[in-house]
Each structure stands twice: as structure tokens, then as C-alpha cells.
Scaffold this motif. Sequence first.
Motif, PDB file in Angstrom:
ATOM      1  N   ASP A 345       0.828  -1.203   0.000  1.00  0.00           N
ATOM      2  CA  ASP A 345       0.000   0.000   0.000  1.00  0.00           C
ATOM      3  C   ASP A 345       0.867   1.260   0.000  1.00  0.00           C
ATOM      4  OD1 ASP A 345      -2.246  -1.570   0.062  1.00  0.00           O
ATOM      5  OD2 ASP A 345      -2.567  -1.375   2.216  1.00  0.00           O
ATOM      6  N   PHE A 346       2.154   1.100   0.331  1.00  0.00           N
ATOM      7  CA  PHE A 346       3.073   2.225   0.407  1.00  0.00           C
ATOM      8  C   PHE A 346       4.199   2.144  -0.611  1.00  0.00           C
ATOM      9  CE2 PHE A 346       0.875   2.553   4.333  1.00  0.00           C
ATOM     10  CZ  PHE A 346       1.041   3.843   4.812  1.00  0.00           C
ATOM     11  N   VAL A 347       4.571   0.922  -0.982  1.00  0.00           N
ATOM     12  CA  VAL A 347       5.747   0.730  -1.827  1.00  0.00           C
ATOM     13  C   VAL A 347       5.364  -0.095  -3.050  1.00  0.00           C
ATOM     14  CG1 VAL A 347       8.082  -0.224  -1.942  1.00  0.00           C
ATOM     15  CG2 VAL A 347       7.261   0.778   0.193  1.00  0.00           C
ATOM     16  N   PRO A 348       5.556   0.399  -4.271  1.00  0.00           N
ATOM     17  CA  PRO A 348       5.277  -0.410  -5.462  1.00  0.00           C
ATOM     18  C   PRO A 348       6.242  -1.591  -5.527  1.00  0.00           C
ATOM     19  CG  PRO A 348       6.421   1.605  -6.074  1.00  0.00           C
ATOM     20  CD  PRO A 348       6.086   1.737  -4.617  1.00  0.00           C
ATOM     21  N   MET A 349       5.737  -2.727  -5.992  1.00  0.00           N
ATOM     22  CA  MET A 349       6.557  -3.930  -6.031  1.00  0.00           C
ATOM     23  C   MET A 349       6.513  -4.564  -7.406  1.00  0.00           C
ATOM     24  SD  MET A 349       5.709  -5.740  -2.365  1.00  0.00           S
ATOM     25  CE  MET A 349       6.354  -7.269  -3.012  1.00  0.00           C
ATOM     26  N   PRO A 350       7.616  -5.186  -7.832  1.00  0.00           N
ATOM     27  CA  PRO A 350       7.626  -5.918  -9.104  1.00  0.00           C
ATOM     28  C   PRO A 350       6.891  -7.246  -8.966  1.00  0.00           C
ATOM     29  CG  PRO A 350       9.722  -6.175  -8.001  1.00  0.00           C
ATOM     30  CD  PRO A 350       8.933  -5.212  -7.161  1.00  0.00           C
ATOM     31  N   ASP A 351       6.727  -7.953 -10.077  1.00  0.00           N
ATOM     32  CA  ASP A 351       6.088  -9.263 -10.075  1.00  0.00           C
ATOM     33  C   ASP A 351       7.132 -10.317  -9.718  1.00  0.00           C
ATOM     34  OD1 ASP A 351       4.689 -11.569 -10.433  1.00  0.00           O
ATOM     35  OD2 ASP A 351       4.176 -11.228 -12.530  1.00  0.00           O
ATOM     36  N   LEU A 352       7.198 -10.631  -8.445  1.00  0.00           N
ATOM     37  CA  LEU A 352       8.237 -11.532  -7.945  1.00  0.00           C
ATOM     38  C   LEU A 352       7.929 -13.003  -8.201  1.00  0.00           C
ATOM     39  CD1 LEU A 352       8.910  -9.615  -4.636  1.00  0.00           C
ATOM     40  CD2 LEU A 352      10.516  -9.870  -6.540  1.00  0.00           C
ATOM     41  N   LEU A 353       6.721 -13.305  -8.675  1.00  0.00           N
ATOM     42  CA  LEU A 353       6.374 -14.685  -9.019  1.00  0.00           C
ATOM     43  C   LEU A 353       6.214 -14.877 -10.522  1.00  0.00           C
ATOM     44  CD1 LEU A 353       3.819 -15.557  -6.176  1.00  0.00           C
ATOM     45  CD2 LEU A 353       6.229 -16.232  -6.350  1.00  0.00           C
ATOM     46  N   PRO A 379      13.207  -8.619 -11.517  1.00  0.00           N
ATOM     47  CA  PRO A 379      11.917  -9.109 -11.982  1.00  0.00           C
ATOM     48  C   PRO A 379      11.183  -8.056 -12.799  1.00  0.00           C
ATOM     49  CG  PRO A 379      11.809  -8.509  -9.675  1.00  0.00           C
ATOM     50  CD  PRO A 379      13.243  -8.397 -10.064  1.00  0.00           C
ATOM     51  N   PRO A 380      10.139  -8.467 -13.525  1.00  0.00           N
ATOM     52  CA  PRO A 380       9.372  -7.498 -14.322  1.00  0.00           C
ATOM     53  C   PRO A 380       8.838  -6.364 -13.450  1.00  0.00           C
ATOM     54  CG  PRO A 380       8.724  -9.732 -14.851  1.00  0.00           C
ATOM     55  CD  PRO A 380       9.635  -9.838 -13.676  1.00  0.00           C
ATOM     56  N   TRP A 381       8.926  -5.165 -13.978  1.00  0.00           N
ATOM     57  CA  TRP A 381       8.646  -3.967 -13.172  1.00  0.00           C
ATOM     58  C   TRP A 381       7.924  -2.977 -14.063  1.00  0.00           C
ATOM     59  CZ3 TRP A 381       9.739  -3.190  -8.042  1.00  0.00           C
ATOM     60  CH2 TRP A 381       9.689  -1.881  -7.552  1.00  0.00           C
ATOM     61  N   ASP A 382       6.633  -2.755 -13.799  1.00  0.00           N
ATOM     62  CA  ASP A 382       5.860  -1.866 -14.669  1.00  0.00           C
ATOM     63  C   ASP A 382       5.641  -0.498 -14.044  1.00  0.00           C
ATOM     64  OD1 ASP A 382       4.107  -2.442 -12.668  1.00  0.00           O
ATOM     65  OD2 ASP A 382       2.573  -3.362 -13.931  1.00  0.00           O
ATOM     66  N   HIS A 383       6.546  -0.154 -13.120  1.00  0.00           N
ATOM     67  CA  HIS A 383       6.443   1.114 -12.407  1.00  0.00           C
ATOM     68  C   HIS A 383       7.717   1.908 -12.648  1.00  0.00           C
ATOM     69  CE1 HIS A 383       6.330   3.865  -8.895  1.00  0.00           C
ATOM     70  NE2 HIS A 383       5.040   3.693  -8.942  1.00  0.00           N
ATOM     71  N   ALA A 384       7.601   3.221 -12.558  1.00  0.00           N
ATOM     72  CA  ALA A 384       8.809   4.048 -12.607  1.00  0.00           C
ATOM     73  C   ALA A 384       9.560   3.787 -11.307  1.00  0.00           C
ATOM     74  CB  ALA A 384       8.436   5.523 -12.729  1.00  0.00           C
ATOM     75  N   ALA A 385      10.367   2.760 -11.325  1.00  0.00           N
ATOM     76  CA  ALA A 385      10.853   2.140 -10.099  1.00  0.00           C
ATOM     77  C   ALA A 385      11.754   3.054  -9.284  1.00  0.00           C
ATOM     78  CB  ALA A 385      11.623   0.869 -10.443  1.00  0.00           C
ATOM     79  N   LEU A 386      11.557   2.990  -7.973  1.00  0.00           N
ATOM     80  CA  LEU A 386      12.498   3.622  -7.064  1.00  0.00           C
ATOM     81  C   LEU A 386      13.790   2.820  -7.062  1.00  0.00           C
ATOM     82  CD1 LEU A 386      10.134   4.237  -4.016  1.00  0.00           C
ATOM     83  CD2 LEU A 386      11.014   5.979  -5.558  1.00  0.00           C
ATOM     84  N   ASP A 387      14.888   3.489  -6.835  1.00  0.00           N
ATOM     85  CA  ASP A 387      16.165   2.800  -6.674  1.00  0.00           C
ATOM     86  C   ASP A 387      16.259   2.408  -5.210  1.00  0.00           C
ATOM     87  OD1 ASP A 387      18.651   1.770  -6.973  1.00  0.00           O
ATOM     88  OD2 ASP A 387      19.687   3.700  -7.088  1.00  0.00           O
ATOM     89  N   ALA A 453      12.688   0.046   1.295  1.00  0.00           N
ATOM     90  CA  ALA A 453      11.257  -0.226   1.095  1.00  0.00           C
ATOM     91  C   ALA A 453      10.540  -0.410   2.428  1.00  0.00           C
ATOM     92  CB  ALA A 453      11.077  -1.458   0.214  1.00  0.00           C
ATOM     93  N   ASN A 454      11.158  -1.110   3.363  1.00  0.00           N
ATOM     94  CA  ASN A 454      10.520  -1.446   4.633  1.00  0.00           C
ATOM     95  C   ASN A 454      10.858  -0.432   5.731  1.00  0.00           C
ATOM     96  OD1 ASN A 454       8.908  -3.134   6.341  1.00  0.00           O
ATOM     97  ND2 ASN A 454      10.779  -4.019   7.181  1.00  0.00           N
ATOM     98  N   ARG A 455      11.020   0.828   5.364  1.00  0.00           N
ATOM     99  CA  ARG A 455      11.263   1.866   6.377  1.00  0.00           C
ATOM    100  C   ARG A 455       9.939   2.225   7.068  1.00  0.00           C
ATOM    101  NH1 ARG A 455      10.981   3.930   1.402  1.00  0.00           N
ATOM    102  NH2 ARG A 455       9.715   5.775   0.977  1.00  0.00           N
ATOM    103  N   VAL A 456      10.033   2.838   8.230  1.00  0.00           N
ATOM    104  CA  VAL A 456       8.843   3.261   8.969  1.00  0.00           C
ATOM    105  C   VAL A 456       8.167   4.419   8.229  1.00  0.00           C
ATOM    106  CG1 VAL A 456       7.955   4.107  11.173  1.00  0.00           C
ATOM    107  CG2 VAL A 456       9.997   2.639  11.133  1.00  0.00           C
ATOM    108  N   GLU A 457       6.841   4.371   8.141  1.00  0.00           N
ATOM    109  CA  GLU A 457       6.049   5.485   7.634  1.00  0.00           C
ATOM    110  C   GLU A 457       4.715   5.493   8.377  1.00  0.00           C
ATOM    111  OE1 GLU A 457       6.329   6.273   3.197  1.00  0.00           O
ATOM    112  OE2 GLU A 457       7.002   4.183   3.243  1.00  0.00           O
TER     113      GLU A 457
END
Length: 579
Positions: A345-353, A379-387, A453-457
Motif C-alpha cells: 500500500d506504500f511501496v510499489p513492487m515488481p512481479d516476484l512470481l 523481476p518485471p517492473w511496470d512502475h517508474a521504479a524507485l532505486d 522499502a521497509n522503512r517506517v512510515e
Amino acid sequence: MLRVLLATTLLATPALAQEAADAVAPEGATAGLTPEAAAPVTSQDWMVAAANPLAAEAGARVLREGGSAADAMVAVQAVLGLVEPQSSGLGGGAFLVYYDAATGTLTTLDGRETAPMAATPKLFLTEDGERMGFWDAVVGGLSVGTPGTPMLMEEAHRRWGTASWSGLFDDAIGLAEDGFPTSLRLAMAVTGDAERLSVHPETAAYFLPGGTPLQKGETLRNPAYADTLRAMAEQGADALYEGEIAEGIVAAVRGAAQPGLLSLEDLAAYKVVEREAVCAPYHGAEVCGMGPPSSGALTVGQILAMLDRYDLAALGPDSPEAWRLIGDASRLAFADRGLYMADSDFVPMPDLLDEAYLAGRAVLLSGDMALESVEPGTPPWDHAALDLAPGLDLSLPSTSHISIVDADGNALSMTTTIENGFGSRVWAPGGFLLNNELTDFSFATHDDGRPVANRVEPGKRPRSSMAPTIVMRDGAPVLVIGSPGGSRIIGYVAQAIVAHMDWGMDPQAAVSMPHLVNRFGTYDLEEGTAAAALAPDLEALGYEVNVRGLNSGLHAIAVTPDGLIGGADPRREGVAIGE
């Protein structure tokens, strides 16, 4: 006919641990990795497997009276929070996977704790910008997230319950008022954690009465918990999210030795989230579980999808080559987990499967030696991915797991936790411990300017390793399984699925077999078992090896044409009951 299987825990607190070891040791410890385990439990109509006999009996009563799997879960969880307070309870969170036989649908409910709205990515940094020590962060209110378990219990009952809500708390209320004998496992845990339990006076008064740790067999009563359950029975979960009990939770967090940020507004805003199950193929079946914010289903799924291309059945459980494949598949999956997985809900993720991606990763396993190094894939990534950068979080083992199949064929797999053993060590006035779930976030916020990705927010749910799982074949459950154990949960669950599906072990044998777990390169081998004998072979393959205790708590139920077959992990106090 009623069939019951009871297993006793093995932990490492000297005197009590020896008593536990004398009481029950894993069979087959010197005779290979196929254990000569106790006979599994069998039944025709229903089955419940849970971490304490009193909790499982409460669930069995509900099922015997015609209640659903969701009804039984509420009764089991209410008792677990009383008799196994170090592992789960009303002050924690849970993930639930549910198969509804009437509709043939599988879904998941996310009851994970959330970060307070006042939290920032710097929550666990000192004034000098340095990361706090782990235990400095855990003990106190700073680590407490908004609890989700009470609302998850209510939401599951609302969707799938058939029994009266108020009656599901009767067993727990009676035990809290009349008292119950302190179990060996609880006594050992209190003795081992006495120093941290003594930080907060209310916590010390319950677990260290008169300054002395609870002893095995000592009668323990908790009238405040009984009152909380009565309020919950009458008012629903709202009893803990608003009003007097909620005010007590917030006061405990903010008045702790390490004050936290939880507010009444955080409690009032909490919601359980329904999420689509994450499924991965394995031997023609679908291994399904909880997606983000849990890393469980994705990581277990990646491991099994990579292994699906190799013949583990032919190799067998005693083969070092089989464990090379399992170990390196796990390392590859954990590399992706560390970089990509977080609250989606906070971090876009690629298709890891993605099938093609995992086929390419599986090719890396085709050598003869352990992989020299392991890196996250692309993995496939359809987002303007964060580094993104890998995070730094420590997930220590505690937690509990419940597996249930009811007479109508509904199946439930739920892993439930307050995170670390005894959570934050903060005692709520309602008679239960509060979680330290926020320490499942990364303590590091960035690495060389790249966000973790897993930082506190604010409002975010920390990444988890819990992996409640239902294996589906032809649209119906064939295995209901899960385990506690911190980030090793993933390895425990994947190994048990391999043991059952590749090596033909019944659920009891699969959960009893010695553990071999590899997450980051070092192979953990379960001490005192035949797993330790594989150390020279694994070292010859290029692994570092660590022989240590591996305290899983697997509970498994296989659904077969001839009925139900269940198993409870002999390393804990687990019990499976069926009729």
C-alpha cells in the motif's frame, strides 16, 4: 472417535530445558532425516491444531457443536492470549488465509499492526542519527503498533461465523477467572526473560510475582483479561479500539519506560484489510498464502517455484544435493525479499512470481556447489521504479500458528503474533501484553541516498515473515499449514511442504523432521538431530554451517479423500484434535 496428539516444547533455559528434553526428544534424531514420528491424528469431520492443549480444546468444543473454522479460531485465539501470552494475544496482529467451501473461494485477511500516524522513518534513530540497539528499541512503548488481532477475530466471524459471537469466549473467560496451570514453555520463557520483564512494574507483577518467575504448574489467574473478554463478547472488537480499554492501552504505551506514539486516533482508525491470496505453482498444486505486507507467501512461493524444476523426490531428504538446491533457492528468494518486499500500500513492487523470471533464477541452481554470492534479481517492473536499498530489520522468533478444517470443509490457516517473545513487555490494563511489531520495520531509512522499502512510515504495516498457507489442488484445499519462528518461518513452511509433497511424509512426520534453514548464506542445522550430521557434506559444498536450536511450531492438516490427517510440532506444546 476423538484423537489427540500432544507435543512438548524444547527450549534452552538450563533446568527446565533439560526437563523438556527428558520429556520428549525428536525421534529419529540419529537415524536420518526421515523421522520415526508419532502417529498422525486422523479424523473424518473436523480438526484443529494449535500451540496449547487448552486453546485447541476450546476450538474443538466449538467445532463439535457445529461451529465453523472461523468460530473455532476466535475461541482458540482467546485462550492462546491467556495461556501463551509470550507469543500472541489481543495486543498483537495476525494474518489469516481462509477457504470458504460454500463459494469455493480463497481469500486473506490482513490484521497486521500499523505504525502510529505520528511515526516517522527516523523512529529508531537516536538524536545523533545512529540506529538504536535492538533491545533498546523493543522494550517499551516506542515499538508498539496499533493492534489488529481483536478486529481480525471479529471480521472473520462476521464473514464466516455461524455460532454466537459471545459464546466463543466462554472457555477463555473461565480459565482466566478460575486459573490454569502454567505450562512448561511459559515458565521457561519467563525465566529466560526475567530481566526485561521486570522493567515495567505491571508486567513484573504478573510474570514475576514477589520477584520470582512463574514456575511450571503454578496456577495463574487473570481477572482483568476475563473482564476484557466480557467487554469484547458484548461490544465486539470496538471494546478495544475505543473507550476505557483503549484509553488504558494508550496510557500504557505513552507511560512506558521508553514512551511510544500510539494514540486513541490510531486505534479508532484501524481497519482489517482483505487482500487477494498470493499463489505459486508446485507439482500441479497452488501454494497460497498471505501477500504483502507479509513476505511469507512470496518468499515461500519463490523457493518452491524454483525447486519445481528439480527432482527432489528422487534425491530424498538425506541427500546433500537436495539441501543445496533448497538452501540456494531460499538464499535467492531472501535476496529479493530484502530489497523489494514491504507494505504494498506504500511501496510499489515488481512481479516476484513471474514465471519467466523464476525460471531464470532457477537456472542459477544448476551447478554442483553452493552459490558463491547471491544478489537480488531484476523481476518485471511496470512502475517508474524507485532505486531501492536493502533494509536492516531483525525478526526474532516467537508467534503462534492455528490450522483448522471444519465439518463443512472450510479451512483456516492463521499465524498470530506480538512479535518478539513477550512483545514490548508493556502490560495493558486489560490483562494482556502489547506488541513490539514496529521493530519489524527497517531501522535504516536510506542507504547511499536510496530509500529502504521497509522503512517506517505513518500508518504503514511492517514487513512480516509469517506464512499461513493453504495448498490448493483442483480448487480445493489439500494442506493447511503454518509456523512461528521469525524469518525462519519461511524455511520451516517450505521444508514441511517439500517433505509432504516430495518425500511422502504424513503431516506429523513433515512437521517433526529435523530442520535445515538457509536464509543469507549460513546453513542453520538443528542441534540434537540428524540434520547436524550433514554439516561436513554441506561444508564440502561451500556453505558455512551453524548447528543451533531451531524452535518451529508447525501445525499441519492434510485434507484427503479418506479424511483429515494432522500433525503438531514436537518442539512446542502443540496439540491436534479431530473427530
